[in-house]
Scaffold this active site. Sequence first.
Site, PDB file in Angstrom:
ATOM      1  N   HIS A 231      -4.180 -15.188  38.365  1.00 29.18           N
ATOM      2  CA  HIS A 231      -3.301 -15.600  37.263  1.00 29.18           C
ATOM      3  C   HIS A 231      -3.862 -16.828  36.520  1.00 29.18           C
ATOM      4  O   HIS A 231      -4.179 -16.777  35.349  1.00 29.18           O
ATOM      5  CB  HIS A 231      -1.915 -15.965  37.807  1.00 29.18           C
ATOM      6  CG  HIS A 231      -1.201 -14.863  38.513  1.00 29.18           C
ATOM      7  ND1 HIS A 231      -0.779 -13.706  37.893  1.00 29.18           N
ATOM      8  CD2 HIS A 231      -0.795 -14.748  39.814  1.00 29.18           C
ATOM      9  CE1 HIS A 231      -0.144 -12.941  38.771  1.00 29.18           C
ATOM     10  NE2 HIS A 231      -0.153 -13.543  39.937  1.00 29.18           N
TER      11      HIS A 231
HETATM   12  O1  RIB Z   1       3.352 -16.092  38.428  1.00 31.74           O
HETATM   13  C1  RIB Z   1       2.154 -16.715  38.790  1.00 31.74           C
HETATM   14  C2  RIB Z   1       2.192 -18.187  38.501  1.00 31.74           C
HETATM   15  O2  RIB Z   1       3.179 -18.829  39.324  1.00 31.74           O
HETATM   16  C3  RIB Z   1       0.862 -18.879  38.843  1.00 31.74           C
HETATM   17  O3  RIB Z   1       0.685 -19.966  37.982  1.00 31.74           O
HETATM   18  C4  RIB Z   1       1.091 -19.369  40.253  1.00 31.74           C
HETATM   19  O4  RIB Z   1       0.280 -20.504  40.563  1.00 31.74           O
HETATM   20  C5  RIB Z   1       2.536 -19.782  40.179  1.00 31.74           C
HETATM   21  O5  RIB Z   1       2.595 -21.065  39.594  1.00 31.74           O
END
Ligand code: RIB
Length: 303
Positions: A240
Amino acid sequence: MKPVILDVDTGIDDALAIAYALNSPEIKIIGLTTCFGNGPVEYTTRNTLVVLEQLGKSVPVYSGADKPLSRPPKKFPTHVHGEDGLGNRVEKPPVREAESEGAVDYIINQVKQRPHEITIIAVGPLTNLALAVQKEPEIVSLVKEVVIMGGAVFVGGNTTPYSEANIFADPHAAECVFSSGLPVTIVGLDVTMKTLLPNAILADWRAAGREVSDFFADITSFYIQAYETFHPGIGGCALHDPLAVGVVIDPSFVKKETWNVKVVLEGEEMGRTVALSEGEQKIQICTQVEADRFLNHFLDRLF
Ligand code: RIB
Ligand code: CA
């Protein structure tokens, strides 16, 4: 070289994003700002300093928001990032401490001192950025670009069926940022769930026989085990936060569409990011990604 403020809630994929960013010459991380999210802000600040220590880097860290703008704080995702927010791999406190200046004032001061230069990459809840805009609205016209990891526009959520974790953690902050007029690009689950790090890579990291690659193999192994519990057979984890960094390094990794984006602020669908074709604000939404090309670039840069 683009000057960048990287706003994090260090957690495991944040750690991978920090390593990727610091090993990429196209961008210069001038400061890291921290927020609650994958843990309390005390943990995410400590974790950011621990990761920098592992990487042998001394980028300044500025501690930020400890709670959402107005919603009751949600439970920390310890099942995904560990009790300490870093795969239960924090063995001793970092040597360095965060700077005395707070994250919100740091963002405001840097953007005002370097108008139209600073890119902000936000990979946690958007609380720090929202507070900065509320405190100093003029920064909206002075920030070069904002790229966030957050949202799930044309796909389902990962925290509720409707909402992605960063937006769900502080939907009012996201609504504030999206409606502010800031030049925002959303790197959401629409694309990040297509950028999976295969489990087999961890063996390569361990074979390197370096403390830093062992550290990242350990924390990423924790993250992949969490992914296997709610995506049986997935065989890896979603990159992500690294993809948000990748989009700043090389925008050609993704295809974007321009929409007006609103955030649902209450009820069952709280935190949902809704794309509207009418309205003033125009947000760039990443809708397609060259996943293999991005993954290879990420792996080439990481250590
Ligand atoms: O949904 C994924 C996000 O939420 C990423 O940034 C992970 O680190 C959490 O913060
Ligand atoms: Ca994050």
